[in-house]
Design a protein around this motif. Structure first.
Motif, PDB file in Angstrom:
ATOM      1  N   LEU A   6       0.753  -1.326   0.065  1.00 30.51           N
ATOM      2  CA  LEU A   6      -0.017   0.061   0.007  1.00 30.51           C
ATOM      3  C   LEU A   6       0.727   1.226   0.207  1.00 30.51           C
ATOM      4  CD1 LEU A   6      -2.460  -0.704   2.696  1.00 30.51           C
ATOM      5  CD2 LEU A   6      -3.095  -0.975   0.327  1.00 30.51           C
ATOM      6  N   VAL A   7       0.514   2.195  -0.613  1.00 37.34           N
ATOM      7  CA  VAL A   7       1.014   3.727  -0.557  1.00 37.34           C
ATOM      8  C   VAL A   7      -0.034   4.564  -0.653  1.00 37.34           C
ATOM      9  CG1 VAL A   7       3.134   2.920  -2.160  1.00 37.34           C
ATOM     10  CG2 VAL A   7       1.055   3.931  -3.208  1.00 37.34           C
ATOM     11  N   TRP A   8       0.429   5.759  -0.228  1.00 42.20           N
ATOM     12  CA  TRP A   8      -0.540   7.146   0.149  1.00 42.20           C
ATOM     13  C   TRP A   8      -0.342   8.086  -1.002  1.00 42.20           C
ATOM     14  CZ3 TRP A   8      -0.091  12.101   1.427  1.00 42.20           C
ATOM     15  CH2 TRP A   8      -1.252  12.682   1.998  1.00 42.20           C
ATOM     16  N   GLY A   9      -1.261   8.654  -1.285  1.00 39.40           N
ATOM     17  CA  GLY A   9      -1.424   9.987  -2.313  1.00 39.40           C
ATOM     18  C   GLY A   9      -2.587  10.755  -1.870  1.00 39.40           C
ATOM     19  N   SER A  10      -2.008  12.189  -1.933  1.00 37.30           N
ATOM     20  CA  SER A  10      -3.244  13.440  -1.707  1.00 37.30           C
ATOM     21  C   SER A  10      -4.302  13.457  -2.965  1.00 37.30           C
ATOM     22  CB  SER A  10      -2.173  14.464  -1.641  1.00 37.30           C
ATOM     23  OG  SER A  10      -1.771  14.944  -2.872  1.00 37.30           O
ATOM     24  N   ASP A  11      -3.725  13.216  -3.945  1.00 35.68           N
ATOM     25  CA  ASP A  11      -4.736  13.581  -5.142  1.00 35.68           C
ATOM     26  C   ASP A  11      -4.890  15.095  -5.311  1.00 35.68           C
ATOM     27  OD1 ASP A  11      -5.891  12.789  -7.782  1.00 35.68           O
ATOM     28  OD2 ASP A  11      -7.856  12.474  -6.645  1.00 35.68           O
ATOM     29  N   TRP A  12      -4.017  15.727  -4.802  1.00 32.85           N
ATOM     30  CA  TRP A  12      -4.150  17.389  -4.702  1.00 32.85           C
ATOM     31  C   TRP A  12      -4.012  17.800  -6.134  1.00 32.85           C
ATOM     32  CZ3 TRP A  12      -1.526  21.700  -6.140  1.00 32.85           C
ATOM     33  CH2 TRP A  12      -1.758  22.798  -5.638  1.00 32.85           C
ATOM     34  N   PRO A  13      -4.784  18.869  -6.852  1.00 35.24           N
ATOM     35  CA  PRO A  13      -5.829  19.448  -5.999  1.00 35.24           C
ATOM     36  C   PRO A  13      -7.273  18.822  -6.347  1.00 35.24           C
ATOM     37  CG  PRO A  13      -5.456  20.460  -8.315  1.00 35.24           C
ATOM     38  CD  PRO A  13      -4.426  19.341  -7.958  1.00 35.24           C
ATOM     39  N   VAL A  14      -7.159  17.569  -6.810  1.00 37.21           N
ATOM     40  CA  VAL A  14      -8.639  16.888  -7.155  1.00 37.21           C
ATOM     41  C   VAL A  14      -9.264  16.755  -5.725  1.00 37.21           C
ATOM     42  CG1 VAL A  14      -9.804  14.949  -8.299  1.00 37.21           C
ATOM     43  CG2 VAL A  14      -7.746  16.093  -9.379  1.00 37.21           C
ATOM     44  N   CYS A  15      -8.495  16.450  -4.783  1.00 36.01           N
ATOM     45  CA  CYS A  15      -9.254  16.265  -3.438  1.00 36.01           C
ATOM     46  C   CYS A  15      -9.814  17.520  -2.914  1.00 36.01           C
ATOM     47  CB  CYS A  15      -8.213  15.836  -2.409  1.00 36.01           C
ATOM     48  SG  CYS A  15      -7.064  16.939  -2.103  1.00 36.01           S
ATOM     49  N   THR A  16      -9.428  18.782  -3.522  1.00 36.19           N
ATOM     50  CA  THR A  16     -10.090  19.800  -2.951  1.00 36.19           C
ATOM     51  C   THR A  16     -11.565  20.003  -3.438  1.00 36.19           C
ATOM     52  OG1 THR A  16      -9.330  21.414  -4.990  1.00 36.19           O
ATOM     53  CG2 THR A  16      -7.674  21.004  -2.976  1.00 36.19           C
ATOM     54  N   LEU A  17     -12.114  19.055  -4.576  1.00 41.99           N
ATOM     55  CA  LEU A  17     -13.319  19.104  -5.009  1.00 41.99           C
ATOM     56  C   LEU A  17     -14.486  18.726  -3.510  1.00 41.99           C
ATOM     57  CD1 LEU A  17     -13.102  17.163  -8.184  1.00 41.99           C
ATOM     58  CD2 LEU A  17     -13.435  19.738  -7.858  1.00 41.99           C
ATOM     59  N   THR A  18     -13.997  18.066  -2.633  1.00 40.61           N
ATOM     60  CA  THR A  18     -14.555  17.547  -1.691  1.00 40.61           C
ATOM     61  C   THR A  18     -13.952  17.703  -0.266  1.00 40.61           C
ATOM     62  OG1 THR A  18     -13.756  15.285  -1.780  1.00 40.61           O
ATOM     63  CG2 THR A  18     -16.035  15.916  -2.678  1.00 40.61           C
ATOM     64  N   ALA A  19     -12.618  17.960  -0.203  1.00 40.84           N
ATOM     65  CA  ALA A  19     -11.874  18.238   1.017  1.00 40.84           C
ATOM     66  C   ALA A  19     -10.574  19.095   0.856  1.00 40.84           C
ATOM     67  CB  ALA A  19     -11.516  16.857   1.807  1.00 40.84           C
ATOM     68  N   ASP A  20      -9.974  19.599   1.897  1.00 39.68           N
ATOM     69  CA  ASP A  20      -8.695  20.080   1.491  1.00 39.68           C
ATOM     70  C   ASP A  20      -7.680  19.168   1.933  1.00 39.68           C
ATOM     71  OD1 ASP A  20      -8.392  20.485   4.330  1.00 39.68           O
ATOM     72  OD2 ASP A  20      -9.067  22.513   4.552  1.00 39.68           O
ATOM     73  N   LEU A  21      -6.524  19.444   1.597  1.00 37.11           N
ATOM     74  CA  LEU A  21      -5.330  18.434   2.001  1.00 37.11           C
ATOM     75  C   LEU A  21      -5.376  18.138   3.601  1.00 37.11           C
ATOM     76  CD1 LEU A  21      -3.170  16.772   0.807  1.00 37.11           C
ATOM     77  CD2 LEU A  21      -1.657  18.626   0.950  1.00 37.11           C
ATOM     78  N   GLY A  22      -5.453  18.955   4.390  1.00 35.11           N
ATOM     79  CA  GLY A  22      -5.663  18.722   5.858  1.00 35.11           C
ATOM     80  C   GLY A  22      -6.616  17.841   6.076  1.00 35.11           C
ATOM     81  N   ARG A  23      -7.691  17.993   5.735  1.00 37.26           N
ATOM     82  CA  ARG A  23      -8.896  16.931   6.168  1.00 37.26           C
ATOM     83  C   ARG A  23      -8.604  15.663   5.410  1.00 37.26           C
ATOM     84  NH1 ARG A  23     -15.340  17.485   4.208  1.00 37.26           N
ATOM     85  NH2 ARG A  23     -15.775  15.818   5.753  1.00 37.26           N
TER      86      ARG A  23
END
Length: 275
Positions: A226-243
């Motif tokens: 498993l690895v982790w990714g932010s998907d920033w800035p697509v994640c900002t459609l529903t959440a900011d990076l901190g959330r």
């Protein structure tokens, strides 16, 4: 603990063309490295991989040249067209750039059988000897075809993006769950915990909405794949990076320190050959 973001998108509309962004007004603007880094530091990200942003086909190598010269970028996943007869030369050029760690062809917007062709499979099989990974961005219904590609390329390291793009808002665990389990049975596939917030309810997703999907990929792949990714800035459609980071930490709160260290950094360092 090192935290490697394996899925950061940077957008430079003054330099490159992104046709798909015309249909996503909230993202159709500049998202430069300085903006990302200011937010990444706040959540403890130590290393960043740039993920290609599906630029116009003739801008692919220009995108790579741009992002690999930016400060703070540890590596890049370059776009590609494995269905093209020109792919072998493209792959060779990518492999010659030490900052390029792998390739990706967005599949979820293409015909379901695109990656099932002989040419596509033969071209992807070239990546193993070149030391390049291949990220898989596919819809749940496409995962059986993706599994066929993986079986035909046993020497290539694949990474399934966004947990296989499940319909989180619709709580559609099946048949996604069986397709993910079948992919996890193939030893040359890892899974990226990323993107799932973008598929939740934009008006109020919760950690519990994400939990059955994330729990399933953890159970299927184990913490070694498993690895982790932010998907920033697509994640900002529903959440900011901190959330999104806080949600991930809540989802794996029961894991050991060693398991979390593998998820957030150690596996990515190994799979993408980071220093």
């Amino acid at each position: 603990m090192r935290i490697v973001d394996t899925h950061c998108h940077l957008v430079y509309p003054d330099r490159l063309r992104y046709p798909w962004l015309d249909g996503v007004p909230a993202l159709n603007r500049a998202f430069p490295v300085e903006l990302y880094m200011s937010q990444a530091r706040q959540v403890g990200i130590t290393d960043t991989l740039h993920m290609e942003v599906d630029v116009a086909a003739d801008d692919i190598e220009a995108e790579t040249a741009l992002v690999t010269a930016l400060p703070g970028i540890a590596g890049a996943i370059q776009a590609c067209r494995p269905e093209s007869p020109d792919f072998p030369a493209t792959a060779e050029r990518a492999a010659a750039n030490p900052t390029v760690k792998g390739l990706r062809r967005v599949l979820h917007t293409e015909a379901d059988d695109l990656c099932g062709s002989d040419r596509f499979a033969a071209n992807i099989a070239r990546l193993g000897p070149l030391g390049l990974t291949f990220d898989l961005c596919a819809l749940p219904r496409q995962l059986p075809v993706v599994a066929g590609l993986v079986r035909r390329c046993p020497d290539v390291q694949f990474v399934l993006d966004h947990c296989g793009i499940p319909d989180v808002k619709g709580r559609a665990l099946d048949p996604w769950r069986d397709h993910v389990r079948a992919l996890a049975a193939l030893p040359n596939v890892a899974c990226k915990i990323s993107g799932v917030v973008a598929y939740g309810d934009p008006d109020g997703w919760t950690v519990d909405d994400l939990r059955p999907f994330v729990d399933h990929v953890i159970e299927s792949f184990g913490f070694d794949r498993l690895v982790w990714g932010s998907d920033w800035p697509v994640c900002t459609l529903t959440a900011d990076l901190g959330r999104w980071m806080a949600a991930t930490q809540a989802l794996v709160a029961g894991a050991s320190f060693d398991e979390r260290a593998r998820l957030f950094g150690e596996n990515a360092i190994r799979i993408y050959r980071l220093g």
